[in-house]
Design an enzyme around this catalytic site. Structure first.
Site, PDB file in Angstrom:
ATOM      1  N   LYS A  20       0.839  -1.216   0.000  1.00 36.24           N
ATOM      2  CA  LYS A  20       0.000   0.000   0.000  1.00 36.24           C
ATOM      3  C   LYS A  20       0.868   1.258   0.000  1.00 36.24           C
ATOM      4  O   LYS A  20       0.656   2.170  -0.799  1.00 36.24           O
ATOM      5  CB  LYS A  20      -0.942   0.001   1.222  1.00 36.24           C
ATOM      6  CG  LYS A  20      -1.835  -1.230   1.305  1.00 36.24           C
ATOM      7  CD  LYS A  20      -2.728  -1.227   2.519  1.00 36.24           C
ATOM      8  CE  LYS A  20      -2.009  -1.317   3.848  1.00 36.24           C
ATOM      9  NZ  LYS A  20      -1.311  -2.598   4.110  1.00 36.24           N
ATOM     10  N   ARG A  95      -9.705   0.513   8.996  1.00 34.45           N
ATOM     11  CA  ARG A  95      -9.220  -0.832   9.284  1.00 34.45           C
ATOM     12  C   ARG A  95     -10.211  -1.640  10.101  1.00 34.45           C
ATOM     13  O   ARG A  95      -9.938  -2.794  10.429  1.00 34.45           O
ATOM     14  CB  ARG A  95      -7.944  -0.711  10.120  1.00 34.45           C
ATOM     15  CG  ARG A  95      -6.687  -1.001   9.369  1.00 34.45           C
ATOM     16  CD  ARG A  95      -5.593  -0.595  10.317  1.00 34.45           C
ATOM     17  NE  ARG A  95      -4.419  -1.355  10.125  1.00 34.45           N
ATOM     18  CZ  ARG A  95      -3.328  -0.848   9.551  1.00 34.45           C
ATOM     19  NH1 ARG A  95      -3.313   0.364   9.076  1.00 34.45           N
ATOM     20  NH2 ARG A  95      -2.258  -1.584   9.456  1.00 34.45           N
ATOM     21  N   ARG A 134      11.809  -5.506   4.944  1.00 28.85           N
ATOM     22  CA  ARG A 134      11.576  -4.079   4.634  1.00 28.85           C
ATOM     23  C   ARG A 134      12.545  -3.191   5.428  1.00 28.85           C
ATOM     24  O   ARG A 134      12.815  -3.418   6.600  1.00 28.85           O
ATOM     25  CB  ARG A 134      10.148  -3.688   5.003  1.00 28.85           C
ATOM     26  CG  ARG A 134       9.936  -2.167   4.930  1.00 28.85           C
ATOM     27  CD  ARG A 134       8.510  -1.765   4.992  1.00 28.85           C
ATOM     28  NE  ARG A 134       7.802  -2.293   6.142  1.00 28.85           N
ATOM     29  CZ  ARG A 134       6.487  -2.240   6.269  1.00 28.85           C
ATOM     30  NH1 ARG A 134       5.747  -1.692   5.326  1.00 28.85           N
ATOM     31  NH2 ARG A 134       5.901  -2.753   7.333  1.00 28.85           N
ATOM     32  N   ARG A 167      11.349  -1.211  10.985  1.00 24.85           N
ATOM     33  CA  ARG A 167      10.251  -0.857  11.875  1.00 24.85           C
ATOM     34  C   ARG A 167      10.153  -1.858  13.024  1.00 24.85           C
ATOM     35  O   ARG A 167      10.353  -3.048  12.830  1.00 24.85           O
ATOM     36  CB  ARG A 167       8.931  -0.852  11.086  1.00 24.85           C
ATOM     37  CG  ARG A 167       8.658   0.485  10.442  1.00 24.85           C
ATOM     38  CD  ARG A 167       7.497   0.493   9.512  1.00 24.85           C
ATOM     39  NE  ARG A 167       6.300  -0.212   9.969  1.00 24.85           N
ATOM     40  CZ  ARG A 167       5.163  -0.254   9.265  1.00 24.85           C
ATOM     41  NH1 ARG A 167       5.089   0.376   8.091  1.00 24.85           N
ATOM     42  NH2 ARG A 167       4.116  -0.905   9.710  1.00 24.85           N
ATOM     43  N   ARG A 178      -0.039  -9.003  13.439  1.00 24.87           N
ATOM     44  CA  ARG A 178      -0.679  -8.051  12.519  1.00 24.87           C
ATOM     45  C   ARG A 178      -1.513  -8.796  11.476  1.00 24.87           C
ATOM     46  O   ARG A 178      -2.584  -8.338  11.081  1.00 24.87           O
ATOM     47  CB  ARG A 178       0.381  -7.187  11.825  1.00 24.87           C
ATOM     48  CG  ARG A 178       0.972  -6.144  12.762  1.00 24.87           C
ATOM     49  CD  ARG A 178       2.293  -5.623  12.279  1.00 24.87           C
ATOM     50  NE  ARG A 178       2.192  -4.892  11.030  1.00 24.87           N
ATOM     51  CZ  ARG A 178       3.223  -4.644  10.241  1.00 24.87           C
ATOM     52  NH1 ARG A 178       4.425  -5.085  10.544  1.00 24.87           N
ATOM     53  NH2 ARG A 178       3.065  -3.949   9.140  1.00 24.87           N
TER      54      ARG A 178
HETATM   55  P1  AP5 Z   1       4.892  -1.618   1.802  1.00 18.84           P
HETATM   56  O1  AP5 Z   1       4.544  -0.824   0.601  1.00 18.84           O
HETATM   57  O2  AP5 Z   1       5.625  -0.922   2.916  1.00 18.84           O
HETATM   58  O3  AP5 Z   1       3.578  -2.384   2.359  1.00 18.84           O
HETATM   59  P2  AP5 Z   1       2.311  -1.840   3.138  1.00 18.84           P
HETATM   60  O4  AP5 Z   1       1.119  -2.539   2.585  1.00 18.84           O
HETATM   61  O5  AP5 Z   1       2.290  -0.341   3.158  1.00 18.84           O
HETATM   62  O6  AP5 Z   1       2.629  -2.454   4.572  1.00 18.84           O
HETATM   63  P3  AP5 Z   1       2.543  -1.817   6.014  1.00 18.84           P
HETATM   64  O7  AP5 Z   1       3.255  -2.807   6.920  1.00 18.84           O
HETATM   65  O8  AP5 Z   1       3.054  -0.419   6.080  1.00 18.84           O
HETATM   66  O9  AP5 Z   1       1.055  -1.847   6.277  1.00 18.84           O
HETATM   67  P4  AP5 Z   1       0.387  -1.926   7.590  1.00 18.84           P
HETATM   68  O10 AP5 Z   1      -1.003  -1.670   7.130  1.00 18.84           O
HETATM   69  O11 AP5 Z   1       0.560  -3.136   8.406  1.00 18.84           O
HETATM   70  O12 AP5 Z   1       1.132  -0.817   8.490  1.00 18.84           O
HETATM   71  P5  AP5 Z   1       0.764   0.669   8.891  1.00 18.84           P
HETATM   72  O13 AP5 Z   1       1.985   1.468   8.841  1.00 18.84           O
HETATM   73  O14 AP5 Z   1      -0.457   1.134   8.179  1.00 18.84           O
HETATM   74  O15 AP5 Z   1       5.732  -2.894   1.318  1.00 18.84           O
HETATM   75  C1  AP5 Z   1       6.257  -3.823   2.238  1.00 18.84           C
HETATM   76  C2  AP5 Z   1       7.640  -4.322   1.740  1.00 18.84           C
HETATM   77  O16 AP5 Z   1       7.438  -5.078   0.537  1.00 18.84           O
HETATM   78  C3  AP5 Z   1       8.604  -3.185   1.361  1.00 18.84           C
HETATM   79  O17 AP5 Z   1       9.909  -3.542   1.727  1.00 18.84           O
HETATM   80  C4  AP5 Z   1       8.497  -3.075  -0.174  1.00 18.84           C
HETATM   81  O18 AP5 Z   1       9.716  -2.647  -0.769  1.00 18.84           O
HETATM   82  C5  AP5 Z   1       8.156  -4.496  -0.560  1.00 18.84           C
HETATM   83  N1  AP5 Z   1       7.229  -4.528  -1.706  1.00 18.84           N
HETATM   84  C6  AP5 Z   1       6.206  -3.653  -1.975  1.00 18.84           C
HETATM   85  N2  AP5 Z   1       5.568  -4.012  -3.107  1.00 18.84           N
HETATM   86  C7  AP5 Z   1       6.196  -5.149  -3.545  1.00 18.84           C
HETATM   87  C8  AP5 Z   1       5.988  -5.999  -4.669  1.00 18.84           C
HETATM   88  N3  AP5 Z   1       5.004  -5.760  -5.555  1.00 18.84           N
HETATM   89  N4  AP5 Z   1       6.811  -7.071  -4.819  1.00 18.84           N
HETATM   90  C9  AP5 Z   1       7.815  -7.306  -3.919  1.00 18.84           C
HETATM   91  N5  AP5 Z   1       8.067  -6.530  -2.841  1.00 18.84           N
HETATM   92  C10 AP5 Z   1       7.262  -5.465  -2.649  1.00 18.84           C
HETATM   93  O19 AP5 Z   1       0.294   0.459  10.412  1.00 18.84           O
HETATM   94  C11 AP5 Z   1       1.227   0.147  11.424  1.00 18.84           C
HETATM   95  C12 AP5 Z   1       0.501   0.062  12.767  1.00 18.84           C
HETATM   96  O20 AP5 Z   1      -0.098   1.342  13.081  1.00 18.84           O
HETATM   97  C13 AP5 Z   1      -0.680  -0.924  12.843  1.00 18.84           C
HETATM   98  O21 AP5 Z   1      -0.256  -2.238  13.136  1.00 18.84           O
HETATM   99  C14 AP5 Z   1      -1.508  -0.312  13.977  1.00 18.84           C
HETATM  100  O22 AP5 Z   1      -0.950  -0.583  15.241  1.00 18.84           O
HETATM  101  C15 AP5 Z   1      -1.375   1.182  13.720  1.00 18.84           C
HETATM  102  N6  AP5 Z   1      -2.425   1.695  12.837  1.00 18.84           N
HETATM  103  C16 AP5 Z   1      -2.250   2.306  11.611  1.00 18.84           C
HETATM  104  N7  AP5 Z   1      -3.451   2.632  11.090  1.00 18.84           N
HETATM  105  C17 AP5 Z   1      -4.391   2.232  11.994  1.00 18.84           C
HETATM  106  C18 AP5 Z   1      -5.807   2.261  11.995  1.00 18.84           C
HETATM  107  N8  AP5 Z   1      -6.504   2.752  10.975  1.00 18.84           N
HETATM  108  N9  AP5 Z   1      -6.451   1.751  13.079  1.00 18.84           N
HETATM  109  C19 AP5 Z   1      -5.774   1.256  14.127  1.00 18.84           C
HETATM  110  N10 AP5 Z   1      -4.426   1.178  14.175  1.00 18.84           N
HETATM  111  C20 AP5 Z   1      -3.737   1.653  13.116  1.00 18.84           C
END
Ligand code: AP5
Length: 220
Positions: A20, A95, A134, A167, A178
């Site tokens: 994402k 979410r 990552r 991270r 997660r």
């Molecule tokens: P990346 O693009 O970073 O993936 P992502 O989907 O953004 O993953 P996240 O881990 O950031 O999502 P998340 O939803 O768990 O975390 P968030 O920060 O929102 O890609 C991942 C890796 O793969 C990278 O190294 C990239 O290079 C590689 N990659 C990408 N595309 C690829 C491809 N096509 N092929 C191969 N490799 C690829 O949330 C973190 C925490 O915050 C949550 O756990 C929660 O505690 C809190 N939080 C955030 N939002 C909320 C909410 N709305 N409600 C409650 N808690 C929340």
């Protein structure tokens, strides 16, 4: 003034590691949209040591969701700022069902509903390697991967020369939690948005450029 109906107001849905953040950054570069990532906003609060950051950290490090009321208030405040008028990408929100309902209510008040929801599908067994490998730049926020998107010099960002970091929630135990939380609390949103008739399913189990091509096609 641009007609609000023509603007992109996009939600990115998908499991942790589905890409994402990677795709949001590509869309921002191409289309100049605003990228609103709740994960990034929370990490900034944690780094700043704010009250919200202190409360959020205990949930984030363990791979759990931050309580709805804290997140909803943070997003409502963000969507009330004037820069949202150019269109935006919401990454990581909603979410949970209560978050999705709160978003609908906020957008109804603002008179500008969602234009698209894109779901990034990747088989669960491929996500652990994406997350544990990552690395994120502490300077510019660029997202790298030890294997799938390596930098020229290990540990140093190609874009700005900043130091790469892992991270806290990308450790294996937190990654597994997660994934569980995603299945229980976030996956039901697929039905919710299917019901709204705005869900596009993207095959995100392919290289980033292929995902981007599919995403842009779905947004037309
Ligand atoms: P990346 O693009 O970073 O993936 P992502 O989907 O953004 O993953 P996240 O881990 O950031 O999502 P998340 O939803 O768990 O975390 P968030 O920060 O929102 O890609 C991942 C890796 O793969 C990278 O190294 C990239 O290079 C590689 N990659 C990408 N595309 C690829 C491809 N096509 N092929 C191969 N490799 C690829 O949330 C973190 C925490 O915050 C949550 O756990 C929660 O505690 C809190 N939080 C955030 N939002 C909320 C909410 N709305 N409600 C409650 N808690 C929340």
């Amino acid at each position: 003034m641009t007609d609000a109906r023509e603007q992109l107001r996009l939600v990115l849905l998908g499991p942790p590691g589905a890409g994402k953040g990677t795709q949001a950054k590509m869309l921002v570069e191409q289309q100049g949209l605003l990228h609103i990532s709740t994960g990034d906003m929370l990490r900034e609060q944690v780094q700043a040591g704010s009250d919200l950051g202190v409360q959020a950290k205990q949930f984030m490090d363990g791979g759990k969701l931050v309580p709805d009321e804290l997140i909803i208030a943070m997003v409502e405040l963000r969507l009330g700022r004037p820069d949202v008028a150019r269109g935006w990408i919401l990454d990581g929100f909603p979410r949970t069902l209560p978050q999705a309902e709160a978003l609908d209510q906020t957008l109804a008040r603002l008179g500008a509903g969602l234009s698209h929801v894109a779901f990034f599908g990747v088989p669960q067994e491929n996500l652990v390697a994406r997350l544990t490998g990552r690395r994120t730049c502490g300077g510019c926020g660029a997202i790298w991967h030890l294997t799938f998107k390596p930098t020229r010099t290990e540990g140093v960002c190609d874009t700005c020369g900043g130091e790469l970091k892992q991270r806290a929630d990308d450790r294996r135990e937190a990654v597994e939690k997660r994934q569980e939380v995603y299945t229980a609390q976030t996956a039901p949103l697929l039905d919710y948005y299917q019901g709204h008739g705005i869900l596009a399913e993207i095959d995100a189990d392919q290289p980033p450029q292929g995902v981007f091509t599919a995403l842009v096609a779905a947004l037309k």
